[in-house]
Enzyme design. Structure first.
Site, PDB file in Angstrom:
ATOM      1  N   CYS A  71       1.170  72.839  34.433  1.00 42.75           N
ATOM      2  CA  CYS A  71       0.683  73.809  34.810  1.00 42.75           C
ATOM      3  C   CYS A  71       2.055  74.777  34.909  1.00 42.75           C
ATOM      4  O   CYS A  71       3.078  74.459  34.984  1.00 42.75           O
ATOM      5  CB  CYS A  71      -0.323  73.925  35.976  1.00 42.75           C
ATOM      6  N   GLU A 111       2.329  77.070  37.161  1.00 46.54           N
ATOM      7  CA  GLU A 111       2.902  77.068  38.659  1.00 46.54           C
ATOM      8  C   GLU A 111       4.198  75.952  38.927  1.00 46.54           C
ATOM      9  O   GLU A 111       5.013  76.458  39.490  1.00 46.54           O
ATOM     10  CB  GLU A 111       1.575  76.737  39.660  1.00 46.54           C
ATOM     11  N   GLU A 133       0.942  72.304  27.350  1.00 49.65           N
ATOM     12  CA  GLU A 133      -0.115  71.615  27.013  1.00 49.65           C
ATOM     13  C   GLU A 133       0.198  70.330  26.284  1.00 49.65           C
ATOM     14  O   GLU A 133       1.197  70.299  25.466  1.00 49.65           O
ATOM     15  CB  GLU A 133      -1.382  72.467  26.226  1.00 49.65           C
ATOM     16  N   ASN A 180       2.260  77.336  30.950  1.00 47.12           N
ATOM     17  CA  ASN A 180       1.536  75.942  30.577  1.00 47.12           C
ATOM     18  C   ASN A 180       2.241  75.402  29.558  1.00 47.12           C
ATOM     19  O   ASN A 180       2.591  75.825  28.525  1.00 47.12           O
ATOM     20  CB  ASN A 180       0.175  76.083  30.459  1.00 47.12           C
ATOM     21  N   CYS A 229      -0.867  71.421  41.556  1.00 45.97           N
ATOM     22  CA  CYS A 229       0.250  72.730  41.679  1.00 45.97           C
ATOM     23  C   CYS A 229       0.095  72.928  43.219  1.00 45.97           C
ATOM     24  O   CYS A 229       1.053  73.336  43.834  1.00 45.97           O
ATOM     25  CB  CYS A 229      -0.269  73.820  40.846  1.00 45.97           C
ATOM     26  N   CYS A 252      -4.467  74.593  40.418  1.00 50.02           N
ATOM     27  CA  CYS A 252      -5.213  73.475  40.449  1.00 50.02           C
ATOM     28  C   CYS A 252      -4.512  72.641  41.855  1.00 50.02           C
ATOM     29  O   CYS A 252      -3.608  72.993  42.523  1.00 50.02           O
ATOM     30  CB  CYS A 252      -4.693  72.584  39.467  1.00 50.02           C
TER      31      CYS A 252
END
Length: 102
Positions: free
Chosen positions: A20, A22, A11, A9, A58, A55
């Protein structure tokens, strides 16, 4: 080809600009192996075993690089119990935008 590709991740104070793990891993895989790669499986992990399926953003990006039956594993839980769930990708994203006409 059996290689493992990892991501993290990244951020950002503006949540919409966060990336993210992924998608980070997928972008790295495309960089390394080209845009025609097919992801055989995905595993989502975190440091606290919190429930963490991919999410929606993703899932949609993965939909373009994963076969519908590819397994996706992630921590899930309720009432304090954490278990690892593995589902075929099609169950995570049954109505993905699809570039291929079927």
């Amino acid at each position: 080809n059996g290689e493992r590709v990892t991501g993290v991740n990244v951020e950002n104070v503006s949540y919409g600009l966060t990336i993210c793990a992924e998608r980070s891993a997928l972008v790295r895989a495309v960089t390394l192996y080209g845009p025609r790669i097919r992801v055989a499986a995905a595993a989502v992990v975190n440091l606290n075993d919190a429930p963490s399926p991919p999410c929606g953003a993703c899932r949609q990006v993965l939909a373009e690089f994963m076969d519908p039956d590819a397994p996706v594993s992630f921590p899930a839980g309720s009432h304090g119990a954490v278990v690892r769930v593995t589902l075929p990708f099609r169950e995570l994203m049954p109505y993905a935008f699809d570039l291929q006409l079927k």
